[in-house]
Enzyme design. Structure first.
Site, mmCIF file in Angstrom:
data_model
loop_
_atom_site.group_PDB
_atom_site.id
_atom_site.type_symbol
_atom_site.label_atom_id
_atom_site.label_comp_id
_atom_site.label_asym_id
_atom_site.label_seq_id
_atom_site.Cartn_x
_atom_site.Cartn_y
_atom_site.Cartn_z
ATOM 1 N N CYS A 51 0.815 -1.221 0.000
ATOM 2 C CA CYS A 51 0.000 0.000 0.000
ATOM 3 C C CYS A 51 0.844 1.265 0.000
ATOM 4 O O CYS A 51 0.604 2.186 -0.800
ATOM 5 C CB CYS A 51 -1.003 -0.001 1.151
ATOM 6 S SG CYS A 51 -0.265 0.049 2.810
ATOM 7 N N HIS A 102 -2.506 0.864 6.777
ATOM 8 C CA HIS A 102 -2.903 0.856 5.365
ATOM 9 C C HIS A 102 -3.126 2.287 4.914
ATOM 10 O O HIS A 102 -3.625 3.124 5.675
ATOM 11 C CB HIS A 102 -4.178 0.026 5.175
ATOM 12 C CG HIS A 102 -4.504 -0.239 3.744
ATOM 13 N ND1 HIS A 102 -3.704 -0.988 2.919
ATOM 14 C CD2 HIS A 102 -5.543 0.176 2.981
ATOM 15 C CE1 HIS A 102 -4.252 -1.049 1.715
ATOM 16 N NE2 HIS A 102 -5.369 -0.340 1.723
ATOM 17 N N HIS A 114 -5.884 2.041 -3.885
ATOM 18 C CA HIS A 114 -4.895 1.475 -2.965
ATOM 19 C C HIS A 114 -4.454 0.114 -3.464
ATOM 20 O O HIS A 114 -5.066 -0.453 -4.372
ATOM 21 C CB HIS A 114 -5.485 1.363 -1.555
ATOM 22 C CG HIS A 114 -6.721 0.524 -1.491
ATOM 23 N ND1 HIS A 114 -6.808 -0.600 -0.711
ATOM 24 C CD2 HIS A 114 -7.929 0.639 -2.098
ATOM 25 C CE1 HIS A 114 -8.025 -1.140 -0.835
ATOM 26 N NE2 HIS A 114 -8.715 -0.405 -1.677
#
Length: 157
Positions: A51, A102, A114
């Site tokens: 990510c 994240h 993402h």
């Protein structure tokens, strides 16, 4: 038959002239090219991204340096309220139960892009239950000039 031909021609011309005089933003164009790229732990290239490697890569295309860690990226830029999100803002989530783990890039209309562990680079909705429950905060790393240059739709040339 003549009326039908005129009607079809009219529809074609209407569609041709009603198309937007605006093109996607440079951010959207960059992201579109990366959709579907595989997830790779610690990945920072188009062979595979994690990510933060994904967000780092995207912003590097615009000469913006970000660290390769979601928690480190969470200290960059300025805080922004969820209700004030705009394209190019970084959005952070707690997916591990142990703080920020994240990150994605907000695109507008409640969507963010993402690199997800199971799916690679995808666009998700912030209101999806999984992300809505895990949202932590957002940071704005693009000032006005960069936002206008990178994240706003551009007139077609």
């Amino acid at each position: 038959m003549k009326k039908y031909s005129i009607m079809v021609l009219s529809i074609v011309l209407l569609l041709a002239f009603s198309s937007s005089a605006w093109a996607a933003s440079p951010l959207e164009e960059t992201v579109d090219e990366l959709l579907g790229t595989d997830y790779e732990w610690a990945g920072t290239t188009t062979k595979g991204f994690d990510c933060s490697g994904f967000t780092q890569y995207v912003f590097k295309q615009f000469d913006i340096e970000l660290p390769h860690s979601s928690s480190a990226q969470a200290s960059k830029g300025n805080p922004v309220e969820k209700k004030d999100l705009r394209a190019g803002d970084l959005v952070f989530f707690n997916t591990s139960g142990d703080g920020i783990s994240h990150v994605g890039i907000y695109l507008g209309n409640n969507k963010f892009v993402h690199s997800a562990t199971d799916d690679g680079v995808i666009i998700s909705d912030m209101s999806e239950k999984y992300y809505a429950q895990r949202y932590v905060k957002a940071r704005r790393v693009l000032g006005k000039y960069l936002y206008d240059r990178i994240a706003v739709e551009q007139p077609q040339q």
